[in-house]
Every structure is written in C-alpha cells, then in structure tokens.
Write a protein that holds these residues in place. Structure first.
Motif, PDB file in Angstrom:
ATOM      1  N   ALA A  42       0.848  -1.192   0.000  1.00  0.00           N
ATOM      2  CA  ALA A  42       0.000   0.000   0.000  1.00  0.00           C
ATOM      3  C   ALA A  42       0.882   1.240   0.000  1.00  0.00           C
ATOM      4  N   HIS A  43       0.329   2.328  -0.511  1.00  0.00           N
ATOM      5  CA  HIS A  43       1.110   3.567  -0.567  1.00  0.00           C
ATOM      6  C   HIS A  43       0.168   4.736  -0.759  1.00  0.00           C
ATOM      7  N   LYS A  44       0.498   5.846  -0.115  1.00  0.00           N
ATOM      8  CA  LYS A  44      -0.231   7.091  -0.327  1.00  0.00           C
ATOM      9  C   LYS A  44       0.600   8.000  -1.235  1.00  0.00           C
ATOM     10  N   SER A  45      -0.037   8.509  -2.287  1.00  0.00           N
ATOM     11  CA  SER A  45       0.641   9.463  -3.169  1.00  0.00           C
ATOM     12  C   SER A  45      -0.391  10.358  -3.816  1.00  0.00           C
ATOM     13  N   PHE A  46      -0.011  11.611  -4.044  1.00  0.00           N
ATOM     14  CA  PHE A  46      -0.881  12.589  -4.687  1.00  0.00           C
ATOM     15  C   PHE A  46      -2.236  12.693  -3.987  1.00  0.00           C
ATOM     16  N   GLY A  47      -2.192  12.510  -2.656  1.00  0.00           N
ATOM     17  CA  GLY A  47      -3.378  12.643  -1.833  1.00  0.00           C
ATOM     18  C   GLY A  47      -4.271  11.433  -1.793  1.00  0.00           C
ATOM     19  N   SER A  48      -3.957  10.392  -2.563  1.00  0.00           N
ATOM     20  CA  SER A  48      -4.808   9.203  -2.651  1.00  0.00           C
ATOM     21  C   SER A  48      -4.150   7.999  -1.983  1.00  0.00           C
ATOM     22  N   TYR A  49      -5.005   7.082  -1.537  1.00  0.00           N
ATOM     23  CA  TYR A  49      -4.560   5.887  -0.815  1.00  0.00           C
ATOM     24  C   TYR A  49      -4.871   4.670  -1.672  1.00  0.00           C
ATOM     25  N   VAL A  50      -3.842   3.861  -1.932  1.00  0.00           N
ATOM     26  CA  VAL A  50      -4.022   2.701  -2.802  1.00  0.00           C
ATOM     27  C   VAL A  50      -3.343   1.489  -2.183  1.00  0.00           C
ATOM     28  N   ALA A  51      -4.056   0.364  -2.193  1.00  0.00           N
ATOM     29  CA  ALA A  51      -3.478  -0.923  -1.800  1.00  0.00           C
ATOM     30  C   ALA A  51      -3.712  -1.914  -2.925  1.00  0.00           C
ATOM     31  N   GLU A  52      -2.740  -2.782  -3.132  1.00  0.00           N
ATOM     32  CA  GLU A  52      -2.851  -3.769  -4.210  1.00  0.00           C
ATOM     33  C   GLU A  52      -2.385  -5.132  -3.745  1.00  0.00           C
ATOM     34  N   LEU A  53      -3.173  -6.118  -4.074  1.00  0.00           N
ATOM     35  CA  LEU A  53      -2.832  -7.516  -3.810  1.00  0.00           C
ATOM     36  C   LEU A  53      -2.558  -8.177  -5.148  1.00  0.00           C
ATOM     37  N   VAL A  54      -1.432  -8.879  -5.228  1.00  0.00           N
ATOM     38  CA  VAL A  54      -1.009  -9.523  -6.469  1.00  0.00           C
ATOM     39  C   VAL A  54      -0.979 -11.034  -6.276  1.00  0.00           C
ATOM     40  N   GLU A  55      -1.494 -11.741  -7.247  1.00  0.00           N
ATOM     41  CA  GLU A  55      -1.363 -13.202  -7.292  1.00  0.00           C
ATOM     42  C   GLU A  55      -0.555 -13.553  -8.534  1.00  0.00           C
ATOM     43  N   LEU A  56       0.560 -14.282  -8.332  1.00  0.00           N
ATOM     44  CA  LEU A  56       1.426 -14.610  -9.457  1.00  0.00           C
ATOM     45  C   LEU A  56       2.024 -15.999  -9.307  1.00  0.00           C
ATOM     46  N   SER A  57       2.687 -16.433 -10.359  1.00  0.00           N
ATOM     47  CA  SER A  57       3.436 -17.688 -10.332  1.00  0.00           C
ATOM     48  C   SER A  57       4.787 -17.462 -10.991  1.00  0.00           C
TER      49      SER A  57
END
Length: 741
Positions: free
Chosen positions: A608-623
């Motif tokens: 997760a990271h806050k930038s340009f006033g916005s809050y974003v979280a990302e979950l990745v599924e990979l192999s």
C-alpha cells in the motif's frame, strides 16, 4: 421541480472550451484555490457571452468550455467538463470542449505554471471550476427572474431551460444579454453531494467516440498548407557537440529542402517525413564527444560513493533513529536498493509542427506545459513569449515526458532556418535515446523492530539526481513572462539557488514517498544526497513515489519477516492512527482473499502507498515457472476522495497497474559509451496482451475532496509483486526489473 436539487453549477466541457478560445472579450473570472473574483461580464457584437475565461455561451445558448488542462488519456476532458455540467445542470455531452492555448489565467494554481502533471487536475479544479459555473448559473437565473418579474429563488436552470414556479420557461439564449450586465457572484451556492446529477455517476468518456472514430486531433495529426518535414540527427553520446557535417550528397534529390545545423545536431528537411529520414542516412557527421562517457555502471558507483561519504541532508527526522538502532536488543535490518533509469515510451512519439514568421510563431503540438513551450520557442528564435501561439492537441501519452519541451524548441529552430512550416516527428529510436529519463536512484535502509512488532527506528538514505536541476531552465522564465530573454539564464540560476524557499519549492522528486510515510515509527530519519552523473532526467509517472513505493514497502515486508509477523497484520499495527490507508489495505485483502488457499504454484503479496493525496493498496497473485514471472490477478483498492467519474478512476488504476508491471518486469535503460543501449520496443518491452493480468478495482466511497488518480495506482504494484516473488523463490529482490536466475 425541486429547487434544491436543481440548483447548482453545471457547466459543460464544451462551454468551457469556447470561453478559452474567445479573444473578443468576456466575463473574465480570476480563479484561485478559494474561488472566483468579481469582474465585469462581457458580450461581443455577435451576441456571444463570455462570462469567464473558461466559458462562452453562443447567441443560440450553446455552452463551450475551454479546458485549461491537457487530455493525455487521464480523463481531464471528461472529468473537468463534468464539474461544469454539474453546476450548470446540463448533461456533459451537450457541452463543447476546446483546448486552451498558453495564457496566464489557465495556470495550474498548485504550480504557478500552466502545466498538467502531479495528478492534480481535478483536485485543483474541484472548487474553482465549480464556482465559476455556479456563478454563471446564478447570473442566468437572476436574469430570468428579472424577466419573469419574480424572485431569483423561484427560478431553476435545467438542461439549458430556465423555469419558474409558475411553469413559465425561457431558454438561456433569451437572457444572456441581461445576464452579461450583472455583477459576478463572489460566493455562489454549490450543489450538495446528495443533489449531484453527474458527479460520481458511471458515464462514458466524452472523448471516446472521437478517438475510436479517428476524428480526435493529436499532435502527430497536425497539418498546414506548404509544410515540410524534418528529421534531426543527434549526438550518439550525452554531451556531444557537432564539429561539422556534410550533406552535399543530398543536393541532387528533388525532395530535399535543406540541411541545417541546430543546437541539438543537424536537421534534414524534405517533402515527406519518410524521405527526410532516408536522406538523413546519407549525411556525414563529425562529433566532438566527451572524454569520459556516461554509463549506468559509473552512475551507481557515484551513488554508492556518495552514500558512503555523505550522510545526506535530513529531510525528515523524528527522535534519534541511529541511537535507537544502536541500543536495540535486536539486530538491525539492512537492505540496499538500486532503481534503474527508465524511458517514458509514450505511444505517440515526440512531434511538433512549427511555423516561425517575422512577427509570430504558431506551434501545433501535444504538450503538458504550453507556457513552458513558449519559452523553448523564444529561446531559439527572435520572438518574445507573447508572440508565440500554442495550439494544443490531444496527447497520445504523456507520463511526464511532455513537460519537457525540447522537441518543440527543435521544431521552431528548424522552421526559422527553413523559413516555412516544418513538421518534426521523432522516430521511436529518437525517442528512446533522447528522453528525459526517470532518474536511477540508490537507497540504503536500516531499521530495528521489537519482538512485538514495534518499529523502534527507521532510516532511509536516498541518493540520486534532482529533476528540478534539469527542469528549472525553462520553467523559471515561464513563471515571469514579462522578463526579457537575456534574463532567462539568470532566472534559471535563481530558481536553483532559491530551492526550498517561498520562491522555489524544495525539489522532493528523489525522496517524495519516503519522507511522508503513513506508518508509525518511534524514531525515523530520511536523508537525501544529490548525485548526478549527467543523464538528462525528468518527471516520470508517479515521480519519486515510483521508486520509493517499491523500496519502502519491500523493506516493510523485511521488517515483518524479521519478527515473524504476517505482513498485512504488521502493516495494520503500524497504521492504527491512519484509517484511510488501513481501510484500503483491509479492502484489498478482503476482496483478494488474503489468507485463502491458492492453486498450486500461486503466491500472493500485498502493498500500500499514499501518493498525490490518494490511498491505494494492491494484492497480487502470481506464479514463477522456468524463471518466468506471470502475474495472474491484481486486486486494487483506492480511496481518492469524492469520485467524479468511477469509470475513469477504474481505468487509471488499471493503467497504472499495467504501467507498473511493465516497468517491474521489463523496464531498464542502460547507458553504455555515453548513450542509451535500448532503442525500441524489442529491447525496451511493453507488457503484452497475453501477459496482462485480471484486474479488479474497488473504489472507496468518500466525502473528502477529490485527489489524484493518474499516478497513485503505480507505486504499490512492484512491491506487491516482489512480496509474492519472495514467497515463490525465497529471494527478496532489491533491484528492478525483476530477474529470476
């Protein structure tokens, strides 16, 4: 009809464009971050009313909006028009939109320059644009009320029609002459969220049809009578200067117009772009190259040396981090990171059509900074800034590259030499080898964490160049357009010398996203050492957040592992006083099935990271199979305040994710013998369709003011990928792009 629901600013994009294009006068409303200053409204002889610099209303009641930010795919064309439409109470698709030329009234209030960048187009316009439209609405309603002989509170503007309580109606066209004579309301009423007709609703992009049908004009589409075409031959190494050239072999070709030495090399001009390129292959060039040629290896040697010899300037300090590390009962966690140079690789390469004449220059281009483009033209011609006219177009990708105006200066210099309109189009190789690159950076981090998971100390030392050092030379003169040209270099020097003062903000490009983390650390020290090898650098999508998001979130994972805690739970413990970032983390984890069983060979990571006033979280599924990384799914949660267009928010999150995965898997510009080794998409790859994962975006409903969406989706993606790769391979990567041995 409910007055409360119908009341509110509703100017369309098209209306705003007309106002910007008007040169015969109008209501000039001076925008500021707090609202709209009073001024006189005007009409021209044809009956067109210009209530402010953003809006024109024709005698027939047609609204035209002058868009003061550029449209490069991020959605300003639709988003800002929706603000106008909401307050004028008419559908956005009924508003005509035009692009603004270079003018001081269209300056970005956050920067003092007319630039589009930093994901702030919507946030900076949220109140001013709505206030401008609401003021126009109230003027129209009062004009109708005077005509009806009723109180203004009983009149409602809806889809271009003014209606009173008795059901009587008037069209806008019937009252604009009366409205134009009124004073401009200083504090018009804005619509409440519950009354929004268009803001926050799903709707199609206003520019979609034109782009799909091929009627949208991009810079590369620009054309004028009698234009010729140019190709520029530039130094093979950074810092090289032309000693001499021989183009005599070209003289016999009927399509050859001329060959001209310009500041960056030699321009070959011909009757077609293809012919100019083929003829350029026959030019003999002699270059004076620097004795020491730049290389990526030398850059990182410089960075490491700076990190070892210099503690850097402390840009954030809480407590005594070094003392806390020294006194901790646990061993310190230490990691070093190397982040590569990156190209912008916009799908539309750099291009410009320039016509320089004795008393004016006309420039047709796709630029993120029209007023800075004026400076680049003035520098290479005999003209002053007010004699340079910028005709902005749709942009086929910017990502920060079109904040630099080198390609526009080149075209102007060639046009002046050729004494005719010249269209310059860079090849992909030109673009890749002559970029203002995302800076390469070096990071050294240390932390101590207690057994309970409390971060006792956090140290982060960033080493790399400053973007402002390269950007200020054109930006500073643009801020002072009345200054004579001989002062341009002096203004650049002053801008550099006054960084960190009210005159010139501190250049945070290297350490932004590191010095403002949301996590609660007992002690922390963020420091920065400037080190510049001489590679031209510029603003790349998400700027400093693009590397610091990966670095800091990867290091958080390492800290969690050190004390044996789940990385999601570890983060949430550090975010007990930061509910918005914690909320998107929880949402991404929930929607992505954090902790659930996965198919064999599938691994997940989260960041997760806050930038340009916005809050974003990302979950990745990979192999990871046979050394190849395959991202199968990305779940994204975003809190960007009040959403104007949910579809555009989703599109921008998807775009950022694809852009970020591309960089994480493939992105690296390597400098060898003074120049970029990569030249096209065969060795600087883009993510292919078969590599693109499923992307699931979830938007948090918020009453906060809007914040950025064009860049905040990028910073967490590489860190989430790295976390999953670590679980799959046992290797924690501290250098991008990811390479599986």
């Amino acid at each position: 009809m409910d007055k409360q629901i119908m009341k509110g600013p509703a100017i369309t994009r098209r209306n705003l464009l007309v106002g910007a294009a008007s040169t015969t006068g109008g209501l000039a409303v001076a925008f500021s971050m707090t609202g709209c200053a009073n001024t006189a409204s005007k009409m021209d002889e044809a009956g067109k009313w210009s209530p402010n610099a953003w809006l024109d209303i024709s005698p027939e009641g047609k609204v035209v909006f002058t868009l003061d930010r550029v449209e490069m795919g991020q959605g300003t064309y639709t988003g800002l028009t929706t603000l106008i439409a909401e307050e004028l109470n008419q559908s956005p698709d009924t508003i005509e939109v035009k692009f603004a030329g270079a003018a001081q009234q269209y300056r970005n209030p956050d920067y003092g320059l007319q630039i589009t960048g930093g994901s702030n187009s919507l946030s900076s316009a949220w109140k001013p644009i709505r206030v401008a439209a609401a003021a126009v609405r109230e003027m129209l309603e009062k004009a109708a009320a005077d005509t009806f002989g009723v109180d203004a509170s009983s009149v409602v503007l809806f889809d271009g029609v003014l209606t009173n309580d008795a059901g009587q109606t008037l069209n806008i066209s019937e009252v604009i002459a009366i409205a134009a004579k009124q004073s401009v309301p200083s504090e018009p009423a804005l619509k409440a969220k519950q009354d929004f007709r268009f803001i926050g609703k799903h709707s199609s992009r206003l520019d979609a049809a034109a782009k799909v049908q091929g009627t949208a004009n991009f810079g590369i589409d620009a054309s004028v009578d009698d234009m010729v075409f140019a190709v520029v031959l530039r130094s093979p190494a950074i810092g090289g200067r032309l000693k001499s050239f021989d183009a005599s072999e070209l003289n016999a070709d009927k399509d050859f117009i001329g060959a001209y030495q310009i500041d960056t090399g030699v321009a070959v001009v011909a009757t077609s772009s293809w012919k100019a390129r083929k003829l350029s292959e026959k030019v003999s060039l002699d270059w004076d190259l620097p004795q020491e040629l730049i290389s990526t290896k030398a850059a990182f040697e410089l960075y490491r040396d700076a990190a070892s010899k210099d503690d850097g300037d402390v840009v954030r300090e809480v407590g005594d981090a070094q003392e806390a590390i020294d006194n901790s009962s646990n061993d310190a966690i230490e990691l070093e990171f190397e982040m590569p140079f990156l190209a912008h690789a916009t799908m539309e390469p750099m291009n410009c059509l320039a016509h320089v004449q004795e008393d004016r220059a006309d420039i047709w281009a796709s630029t993120q900074g029209p007023d800075i483009a004026q400076v680049s033209v003035a520098k290479v011609t005999h003209l002053d800034l007010d004699e340079v006219h910028i005709h902005n177009q749709f942009i086929g990708g910017g990502f920060g590259r079109r904040l630099n105006q080198d390609f526009i200066g080149e075209a102007a210099e060639i046009s002046m030499a050729a004494k005719r309109p010249v269209k310059l189009v860079w090849s992909r190789e030109d673009d890749m080898k002559n970029d203002f690159y995302r800076p390469a950076t070096f990071h050294r981090l240390q932390a101590s964490v207690s057994d309970s998971g409390e971060v006792e100390a956090w140290k982060h030392h960033v080493v790399g160049p400053g973007v402002m050092d390269w950007y200020i030379w054109d930006a500073a003169p643009a801020m002072f357009p009345s200054s004579p040209k001989f002062m341009f270099p002096m203004l650049g020097k002053m801008g550099l010398a006054t960084q960190g003062t009210p005159m010139t903000p501190a250049d945070r490009s290297a350490y932004e996203g590191a010095d403002d983390l949301e996590y609660e650390f007992k002690a922390q020290e963020i420091s920065y050492s400037k080190a510049d090898i001489g590679v031209p650098v510029g603003y790349w999508r998400a700027v400093g957040h693009s590397h610091n998001g990966f670095v800091t979130e990867t290091f958080v994972d390492a800290c969690a592992e050190k004390v044996g805690k789940d990385e999601l739970a570890f983060r949430l413990d550090l975010l007990k006083n930061q509910p918005r970032l914690a909320s998107v983390l929880k949402l991404a984890a929930e929607k992505g099935g954090w902790g659930a069983e996965r198919p064999q060979g599938r691994y997940v990571g989260i960041a997760a990271h806050k930038s340009f006033g916005s809050y974003v979280a990302e979950l990745v599924e990979l192999s990871v199979e046979s050394g190849q990384i395959r991202v199968h799914k990305v779940v994204c949660a975003v809190d960007c305040g009040q959403v104007v267009n949910p579809d555009i928010v989703k599109m921008q999150m998807e775009s950022c994710i694809v852009f970020g995965i591309t960089a994480a898997l493939h992105g690296e510009i390597e400098f060898v013998d003074g120049g970029a080794a990569q030249s096209n998409f065969h060795d600087y790859q883009m993510l292919r369709m078969n590599e693109c994962p499923e992307i699931d975006v979830h938007i948090v409903d918020s009453a906060e003011s809007p914040t950025g969406v064009g860049e905040p989706g990028l910073p967490p993606i590489a860190a989430a990928m790295g976390s999953a790769i670590y679980k799959a391979t046992g290797t924690r990567h501290t250098r991008l792009p990811f390479k599986i041995s």
